[in-house]
Design a protein around this motif. Structure first.
Motif, mmCIF file in Angstrom:
data_model
loop_
_atom_site.group_PDB
_atom_site.id
_atom_site.type_symbol
_atom_site.label_atom_id
_atom_site.label_comp_id
_atom_site.label_asym_id
_atom_site.label_seq_id
_atom_site.Cartn_x
_atom_site.Cartn_y
_atom_site.Cartn_z
ATOM 1 N N VAL A 131 43.491 31.890 50.061
ATOM 2 C CA VAL A 131 43.922 32.944 50.685
ATOM 3 C C VAL A 131 43.866 34.197 49.999
ATOM 4 O O VAL A 131 43.404 35.388 50.359
ATOM 5 C CB VAL A 131 45.522 32.791 51.186
ATOM 6 C CG1 VAL A 131 46.143 34.143 51.637
ATOM 7 C CG2 VAL A 131 45.659 31.459 51.972
ATOM 8 N N LEU A 132 44.118 34.039 48.625
ATOM 9 C CA LEU A 132 44.355 35.222 47.828
ATOM 10 C C LEU A 132 42.810 35.819 47.505
ATOM 11 O O LEU A 132 42.352 36.837 47.597
ATOM 12 C CB LEU A 132 45.094 35.242 46.548
ATOM 13 C CG LEU A 132 46.580 35.326 46.598
ATOM 14 C CD1 LEU A 132 47.187 34.293 47.473
ATOM 15 C CD2 LEU A 132 47.032 35.010 45.032
ATOM 16 N N TYR A 133 42.093 34.912 46.794
ATOM 17 C CA TYR A 133 40.754 35.144 46.134
ATOM 18 C C TYR A 133 39.635 35.019 46.968
ATOM 19 O O TYR A 133 38.650 35.528 46.585
ATOM 20 C CB TYR A 133 40.826 34.460 44.789
ATOM 21 C CG TYR A 133 42.039 34.651 43.905
ATOM 22 C CD1 TYR A 133 42.440 36.077 43.594
ATOM 23 C CD2 TYR A 133 42.954 33.675 43.497
ATOM 24 C CE1 TYR A 133 43.387 36.054 42.849
ATOM 25 C CE2 TYR A 133 43.991 33.793 42.876
ATOM 26 C CZ TYR A 133 44.225 35.077 42.194
ATOM 27 O OH TYR A 133 45.328 35.226 41.534
ATOM 28 N N PRO A 136 38.841 36.691 51.480
ATOM 29 C CA PRO A 136 38.246 38.148 51.922
ATOM 30 C C PRO A 136 36.675 37.886 52.107
ATOM 31 O O PRO A 136 36.261 38.955 52.406
ATOM 32 C CB PRO A 136 38.553 38.759 50.788
ATOM 33 C CG PRO A 136 39.933 38.246 50.067
ATOM 34 C CD PRO A 136 39.465 36.558 50.213
ATOM 35 N N PHE A 137 36.070 36.740 51.794
ATOM 36 C CA PHE A 137 34.522 36.807 51.677
ATOM 37 C C PHE A 137 34.213 35.838 52.773
ATOM 38 O O PHE A 137 35.021 34.669 53.261
ATOM 39 C CB PHE A 137 34.007 36.356 50.411
ATOM 40 C CG PHE A 137 34.471 37.098 49.308
ATOM 41 C CD1 PHE A 137 33.967 38.434 49.177
ATOM 42 C CD2 PHE A 137 35.447 36.982 48.226
ATOM 43 C CE1 PHE A 137 34.488 39.450 48.301
ATOM 44 C CE2 PHE A 137 35.955 37.771 47.562
ATOM 45 C CZ PHE A 137 35.403 39.062 47.398
ATOM 46 N N PHE A 245 38.950 24.891 43.182
ATOM 47 C CA PHE A 245 38.109 25.908 43.335
ATOM 48 C C PHE A 245 36.558 25.634 42.899
ATOM 49 O O PHE A 245 36.298 25.122 41.930
ATOM 50 C CB PHE A 245 38.559 26.941 42.121
ATOM 51 C CG PHE A 245 39.681 27.953 42.420
ATOM 52 C CD1 PHE A 245 39.726 28.795 43.613
ATOM 53 C CD2 PHE A 245 41.114 27.738 41.842
ATOM 54 C CE1 PHE A 245 40.767 29.730 43.836
ATOM 55 C CE2 PHE A 245 42.060 28.473 42.391
ATOM 56 C CZ PHE A 245 41.979 29.932 43.435
ATOM 57 N N ALA B 20 51.364 36.831 47.707
ATOM 58 C CA ALA B 20 50.644 36.497 46.569
ATOM 59 C C ALA B 20 51.105 35.837 45.485
ATOM 60 O O ALA B 20 50.288 35.335 44.463
ATOM 61 C CB ALA B 20 49.716 37.832 46.174
ATOM 62 N N THR B 23 51.734 35.668 39.705
ATOM 63 C CA THR B 23 50.557 35.882 39.199
ATOM 64 C C THR B 23 49.593 36.731 39.910
ATOM 65 O O THR B 23 48.843 37.507 39.492
ATOM 66 C CB THR B 23 50.121 34.404 38.891
ATOM 67 O OG1 THR B 23 51.223 33.586 38.233
ATOM 68 C CG2 THR B 23 48.838 34.487 38.172
ATOM 69 N N GLY B 24 49.339 36.330 41.126
ATOM 70 C CA GLY B 24 48.667 36.775 41.869
ATOM 71 C C GLY B 24 48.637 38.364 42.156
ATOM 72 O O GLY B 24 47.831 39.220 42.165
ATOM 73 N N PHE B 27 47.464 40.427 39.110
ATOM 74 C CA PHE B 27 46.015 40.534 38.989
ATOM 75 C C PHE B 27 45.637 41.483 40.252
ATOM 76 O O PHE B 27 44.786 42.535 39.698
ATOM 77 C CB PHE B 27 45.245 39.105 39.551
ATOM 78 C CG PHE B 27 43.808 39.226 39.905
ATOM 79 C CD1 PHE B 27 43.025 39.018 38.627
ATOM 80 C CD2 PHE B 27 43.563 39.441 41.011
ATOM 81 C CE1 PHE B 27 41.623 39.015 39.242
ATOM 82 C CE2 PHE B 27 42.243 39.486 41.588
ATOM 83 C CZ PHE B 27 41.005 39.303 40.490
ATOM 84 N N PHE B 28 46.058 41.519 41.279
ATOM 85 C CA PHE B 28 45.654 42.717 42.413
ATOM 86 C C PHE B 28 46.122 44.131 41.836
ATOM 87 O O PHE B 28 45.475 44.865 42.051
ATOM 88 C CB PHE B 28 46.396 42.272 43.736
ATOM 89 C CG PHE B 28 45.869 41.011 44.447
ATOM 90 C CD1 PHE B 28 44.407 41.085 44.407
ATOM 91 C CD2 PHE B 28 46.414 39.820 44.653
ATOM 92 C CE1 PHE B 28 43.787 40.094 45.359
ATOM 93 C CE2 PHE B 28 45.623 38.882 45.124
ATOM 94 C CZ PHE B 28 44.142 38.896 45.501
ATOM 95 N N PRO B 50 39.403 33.181 39.294
ATOM 96 C CA PRO B 50 40.734 33.933 39.589
ATOM 97 C C PRO B 50 41.742 33.010 38.722
ATOM 98 O O PRO B 50 42.070 32.199 38.470
ATOM 99 C CB PRO B 50 41.015 33.768 40.997
ATOM 100 C CG PRO B 50 40.107 32.534 41.248
ATOM 101 C CD PRO B 50 38.943 32.552 40.453
ATOM 102 N N PRO B 51 42.967 34.045 38.618
ATOM 103 C CA PRO B 51 43.966 33.574 37.578
ATOM 104 C C PRO B 51 44.877 32.672 38.754
ATOM 105 O O PRO B 51 44.972 33.011 39.852
ATOM 106 C CB PRO B 51 44.872 34.886 37.297
ATOM 107 C CG PRO B 51 44.369 35.854 38.177
ATOM 108 C CD PRO B 51 43.028 35.468 38.702
ATOM 109 N N ARG B 52 45.689 31.805 37.962
ATOM 110 C CA ARG B 52 46.622 31.029 38.525
ATOM 111 C C ARG B 52 47.807 30.531 37.781
ATOM 112 O O ARG B 52 47.734 30.685 36.583
ATOM 113 C CB ARG B 52 45.886 29.661 39.318
ATOM 114 C CG ARG B 52 44.914 29.042 38.119
ATOM 115 C CD ARG B 52 43.537 28.434 38.999
ATOM 116 N NE ARG B 52 42.514 29.246 38.926
ATOM 117 C CZ ARG B 52 41.360 28.731 38.681
ATOM 118 N NH1 ARG B 52 41.249 27.298 38.490
ATOM 119 N NH2 ARG B 52 40.070 29.441 38.138
ATOM 120 N N MET B 143 40.458 42.150 46.698
ATOM 121 C CA MET B 143 39.149 41.326 46.045
ATOM 122 C C MET B 143 37.957 42.088 46.560
ATOM 123 O O MET B 143 36.869 42.208 45.780
ATOM 124 C CB MET B 143 39.068 39.980 46.894
ATOM 125 C CG MET B 143 40.037 39.046 46.113
ATOM 126 S SD MET B 143 39.760 38.999 44.344
ATOM 127 C CE MET B 143 38.058 38.042 44.301
#
Lengths: 391, 153
Positions: A131-133, A136-137, A245, B20, B23-24, B27-28, B50-52, B143
């Motif tokens: 959802v976060l990373y 969007p693509f 991932f 988010a 952590t998220g 990052f954002f 990406p960080p988690r 992103m």
């Protein structure tokens, strides 16, 4: 743990759409065929496990409600399994666990899918990404496996030509399978010239969107021995999950490379160990390997240890893995010729079972006694394998 | 059997507000300053981007934030030529790149290449080629504030 056999196999024809029936009516068709094949009445079923992939593919939330009657489960234990593309084989695993545990003697694994009712499957599949990373693509099931193909080609020096060979073989095999959705031969030149979807995956490297159903009846050894028909003994079951991932499967710190299917190899190795298989190149007579795109069949063959890593394309070029050769892969035409998502991996088990039962019709591999079936789900994240043997 | 069947058209249009997490969110927020931050696992020392909040391999919480360099290598790519409903108009390149001090690759668009001929564009790309992160002028903490481009070596 008790020995378990598949005693009944049912499949509908797989087509783009089946407008003459609803989802439960389609599932019931497959269940009825499986029961008839087993020589059992629906009353003999003690519990059922439903294969049902992500809800939005069919557009009905909690569709296990709608389909439950088609599995004849009122008054009986019932559960749904969903591991994406591997749903069908995970469902078969769950049914196996029911019987092997000793809790049940006769269990149904069944389901159906209607991918052709929405043209938006890839939009639905886009929603499976982070959802976060990643969401969007425009990631989807096609381009994530195109990313695999690119890494595989770079690692092993294969080309689009080797992918095309897998597509050509499977299309030829599907001519012998009345259930297959795509039953038209293609040439290597036609595959290479077909329009690009997500390079290097082209139209003829890709599976269709299919509507179809599948069902299996699993029995304890004691009950199976009382049935007259042939059995497919489930001698090995293996399952393995991969990291979430895709980007964690790239670079020097990665444990597994997205080019390969190492977690599939582990799932298969677990099934082989349970079945006592030490040399799959000698002991596996036929394999039904889940591969929705031509490139995936190459590393699935390697994960099954039917050849070394990076070699499948070169062996296809020599004609290996075709019907009539020593170790046919996907004599049904495979996922490339029919992909009713929820049950696609169950069809692999069904086809493998039919082979060791000697009931595979024109696509029968002569003398097949040991068969391998596999499934892949998520973003190459959930893997399943099953080894089936004749008496 | 000869009667025509009827189709019933339906659609899903469902709204969500996904959290988010801490952590998220960090990052954002850093993206607004054109900075990419990864999280380091205290056990295996991998820098995760990406960080988690936890390392899946070691099953321990991550804590240390590390700024990730803006140059790295292409790890995977595909040139998309097909229009998918609800997804952007093709052609475009979806790519995974591993930035220099990160241990994992991250997805984004690869821009700055000629996509006039999809097959030729694919042939112009290779795993291992150097890429760099390019930020838009006014990042909003998304992103899509940044993308990858081929880097001059």
């Amino acid at each position: 743990m008790r020995r378990v056999a598949i005693v009944g196999v049912g499949q509908t024809e797989h087509r783009f759409r089946r407008d003459d029936v609803t989802y439960p009516e389609l599932a019931r068709e497959a269940v009825a065929v499986a029961l008839e094949h087993a020589g059992l009445e629906v009353g003999a079923i003690e519990a059922a496990v439903l294969a049902l992939a992500p809800d939005a593919l069919m557009g009905v939330a909690h569709a296990e409600r709608w389909v439950a009657d088609a599995l004849g489960v009122a008054g009986k234990p019932f559960m749904r399994v969903n591991t994406g593309g591997s749903t069908g084989i995970t469902t078969a695993h769950a049914a196996f666990y029911h019987v092997a545990s000793g809790m049940f003697d006769c269990v149904l694994a069944a389901g159906a899918d209607r991918v052709g009712e929405s043209g938006d499957a890839q939009l639905v599949l886009n929603t499976m990404w982070d959802v976060l990373y990643e969401r969007p693509f425009p990631l989807n099931a096609i381009n994530m496996l195109a990313l695999q193909a690119v890494r595989y080609m770079a690692k092993y020096g294969t080309t689009e030509y080797h992918m095309a060979l897998a597509a050509v073989k499977n299309r030829r095999h599907a001519l012998k399978n009345p259930h297959a959705h795509l039953r038209k031969e293609v040439t290597v030149e036609e595959v290479l010239a077909s329009r690009v979807i997500c390079w290097p995956i082209k139209l003829f490297d890709a599976c269709p969107q299919s509507t179809g159903g599948c069902a299996l009846v699993l029995c304890s050894e004691e009950l199976a021995r009382r049935l007259p028909g042939p059995k497919a003994w489930i001698d090995g079951v293996g399952n393995c999950a991969e990291t979430y991932f895709m980007g964690d499967r790239m670079g020097p710190a990665a444990e597994h490379d997205h080019a390969d299917a190492d977690a599939l190899a582990e799932a298969i190795a677990r099934a082989y160990r349970q079945a006592g298989i030490q040399d799959p190149r000698r002991e596996i007579d036929v394999a039904e390997l889940y591969a929705p795109f031509s490139n995936i069949e190459l590393h699935a063959i390697e994960a099954a240890r039917l050849c070394d890593k990076g070699q499948a394309g070169w062996l296809l070029e020599k004609g290996e893995f075709h019907l009539g050769r020593r170790q046919p892969v996907n004599p049904s035409g495979g996922v490339l010729c029919a992909n009713p998502i929820a049950v696609t991996a169950m069809v692999r088990v069904a086809e493998a079972a039919l082979q060791v039962m000697g009931h595979a019709g024109e696509r029968q591999v002569d003398g097949a006694r040991t068969a391998l079936a596999t499934g892949i789900g998520g973003d190459h994240q959930f893997y399943g394998a099953m080894v089936l043997r004749a008496e | 059997m000869s009667e025509p069947v009827i189709e019933i058209e339906q659609r899903w249009d469902i709204h969500y507000r996904h959290a988010a997490g801490e952590t998220g969110s960090h990052f954002f927020r850093a993206l607004r300053d054109k900075r990419l931050l990864g999280r380091r696992c205290p056990a295996c020392r991998r820098l995760l981007l990406p960080p988690r909040g936890f390392c899946d391999r070691c099953f321990v919480p991550t804590g240390e934030w590390v700024e990730v360099e803006s140059e790295g290598v292409l790890e995977a790519f595909t040139v998309v030529a097909q229009k998918f409903t609800g997804l952007p108009d093709p052609p475009y390149v979806v790519a995974y790149a591993r930035l220099r001090n990160a241990d994992t690759a991250m997805v984004n668009y690869l821009r700055g290449i000629d996509l006039g001929d999809v097959r030729a564009a694919a042939q112009s790309l290779a795993i291992g080629m150097p890429v760099r992160v390019v930020f838009r002028d006014r990042p909003e903490g998304r992103m899509t504030d940044f993308w990858f481009e081929p880097a001059q070596r």
